[in-house]
Design a protein around this motif. Structure first.
Motif, short mmCIF file in Angstrom:
data_model
loop_
_atom_site.label_atom_id
_atom_site.label_comp_id
_atom_site.label_asym_id
_atom_site.label_seq_id
_atom_site.Cartn_x
_atom_site.Cartn_y
_atom_site.Cartn_z
N GLU A 124 0.84 -1.20 0.00
CA GLU A 124 0.00 0.00 0.00
C GLU A 124 0.87 1.25 0.00
N GLU A 125 1.04 1.83 -1.18
CA GLU A 125 2.03 2.88 -1.39
C GLU A 125 1.72 4.16 -0.63
N ILE A 126 0.45 4.55 -0.56
CA ILE A 126 0.13 5.80 0.13
C ILE A 126 0.49 5.71 1.61
N CYS A 127 0.28 4.54 2.21
CA CYS A 127 0.64 4.36 3.62
C CYS A 127 2.15 4.41 3.80
N ALA A 128 2.88 3.78 2.88
CA ALA A 128 4.34 3.80 2.96
C ALA A 128 4.87 5.22 2.79
N GLU A 129 4.33 5.95 1.84
CA GLU A 129 4.77 7.33 1.63
C GLU A 129 4.53 8.18 2.88
N ARG A 130 3.37 8.00 3.50
CA ARG A 130 3.06 8.76 4.72
C ARG A 130 4.04 8.42 5.83
N ALA A 131 4.33 7.12 5.97
CA ALA A 131 5.25 6.70 7.04
C ALA A 131 6.65 7.27 6.83
N ILE A 132 7.15 7.18 5.61
CA ILE A 132 8.51 7.66 5.33
C ILE A 132 8.58 9.18 5.49
N ALA A 133 7.55 9.88 5.03
CA ALA A 133 7.52 11.33 5.21
C ALA A 133 7.47 11.69 6.70
N GLY A 134 6.74 10.89 7.47
CA GLY A 134 6.65 11.14 8.90
C GLY A 134 7.99 10.98 9.60
N ILE A 135 8.75 9.98 9.18
CA ILE A 135 10.08 9.78 9.76
C ILE A 135 10.97 10.98 9.46
N ARG A 136 10.93 11.45 8.23
CA ARG A 136 11.73 12.62 7.86
C ARG A 136 11.34 13.84 8.71
N GLU A 137 10.04 14.06 8.90
CA GLU A 137 9.58 15.20 9.68
C GLU A 137 10.06 15.10 11.13
#
Length: 348
Positions: free
Chosen positions: A40-53
């Motif tokens: 599920e790409e949208i969930c992965a993108e959100r998670a990775i962006a959250g780590i960066r933030e």
């Protein structure tokens, strides 16, 4: 599978167990190694962006590097993860691990034995192939001090409802149950589009999000039109249901999802019919939401066991006809809507 990405350790695909913490994609955190797994790409993108933030908030000097595991130059992982002269924290985002080269696989496994201080390595593996399994097994066994953020495919209606509801809850925005149902119905096949639509409503609508607002924004969606046909037919509004059907077909609706929408509502009605359990208890037992049970009970007004059975049989016939069993799928749909809205055999 809950749409927030939580799952228990040991519930991995293929039966392999995990010794590392399982972290929800909506609540990501950093670790020396972060495995972001699942399709599920949208969930992965959100998670990775959250780590960066999170890392950026801790130290604005964060260095961010991106690596493709399938187009990998030997030595890159160690080079971008090693401390610089000024010792800034490093975030290394690695994509395509499910297609990784032999060179990346060997270096990544070696890296687990001695992770670099101040570095966070995020490994994205979609699960599309078994490539990289040795690396994933090592991470899940605890090598490198990692965590896993699982992003399994969101397929069930209940998971899509959970996903959309959580979007509004996170933004502290209220969406009424009927509006949530209409929104999820409008984007039933694409979670990324559902996320984008939710965020648009959150940003644009000043007050509560109602069903009328959702229809104003997304009324042209085929799936939403399908449920409009289903709702009016099941409510017994014959003329209105035929108009809704013709409007749906004129806007390009495919007969197959139109029948599927009707079938979905009738199945829920059949499961709820005659059961006097409280909504919450019945919903939990059937894998539904409280409001779905309440809506089905309202839909059952005026229906009998015989008329419901007749409607289900008519739906099964229409389903076969629109999938190639008849040359005239429009007539098959009109006959189905007539049977459901009149609650009587066709032509009677």
């Amino acid at each position: 599978m809950a749409a927030n990405g939580r799952r228990t350790a040991g519930a991995r695909a293929g039966g392999s167990r995990s010794a590392i913490p399982q972290v929800a994609w909506r609540e990501p955190r950093a670790a020396p190694i972060v495995l972001v797994s699942g399709p599920e790409e949208i969930c992965a993108e959100r998670a990775i962006a959250g780590i960066r933030e999170l890392l950026k908030a801790e130290d604005p000097s964060l260095e961010v590097s991106d690596i493709r595991a399938d187009d990998y130059a030997p030595g890159t992982l160690l080079a971008v993860s090693s401390p610089s002269l000024f010792g800034e924290p490093r975030l290394v985002r690695v994509t395509g691990v499910e297609r990784c080269s032999d060179a990346f696989l060997a270096e990544a496994i070696s890296y687990l034995a001695q992770p670099q201080d101040g570095a966070t390595i995020v490994l994205r593996h979609t699960g599309a192939t078994q490539r990289g399994k040795k690396l994933l097994d090592a991470i899940r066994a605890g090598e490198g001090g990692g965590i896993e953020i699982a992003c399994p495919a969101v397929k069930r209606d209940s998971d899509r409802f959970d996903f959309a509801a959580a979007e509004f809850q996170a933004a502290r925005k209220r969406i009424v149950p009927a509006a949530l149902r209409a929104l999820v119905s409008a984007f039933a096949e694409d979670l990324t589009e559902l996320a984008a639509a939710s965020q648009q409503l959150i940003a644009d609508v000043p007050g509560d999000v109602t069903e009328d607002i959702v229809r104003r924004y997304y009324g042209g969606r085929v799936e939403l039109s399908a449920f409009a046909v289903a709702d009016t037919a099941i409510a017994g509004r014959y003329g209105e249901s035929l108009i809704a059907l013709r409007q749906a077909l004129a806007s390009g609706a495919d007969p197959v999802p139109l029948v599927a929408a009707i079938a979905s509502k009738l199945r829920t009605m059949a499961r709820v019919a005659g059961n006097r359990e409280p909504s919450a208890a019945l919903a939990a037992r059937l894998g539904l939401k409280d409001w779905q049970v309440d809506r089905a009970r309202r839909d059952l007004s005026g229906w009998s066991e015989a008329s419901l059975g007749l409607a289900i049989q008519a739906t099964a016939r229409a389903d076969a006809e629109v999938k190639g069993g008849s040359r005239d799928s429009v007539f098959a749909l009109e006959r189905l809507v007539t049977v459901i809205s009149t609650r009587a055999p066709f032509g009677s």
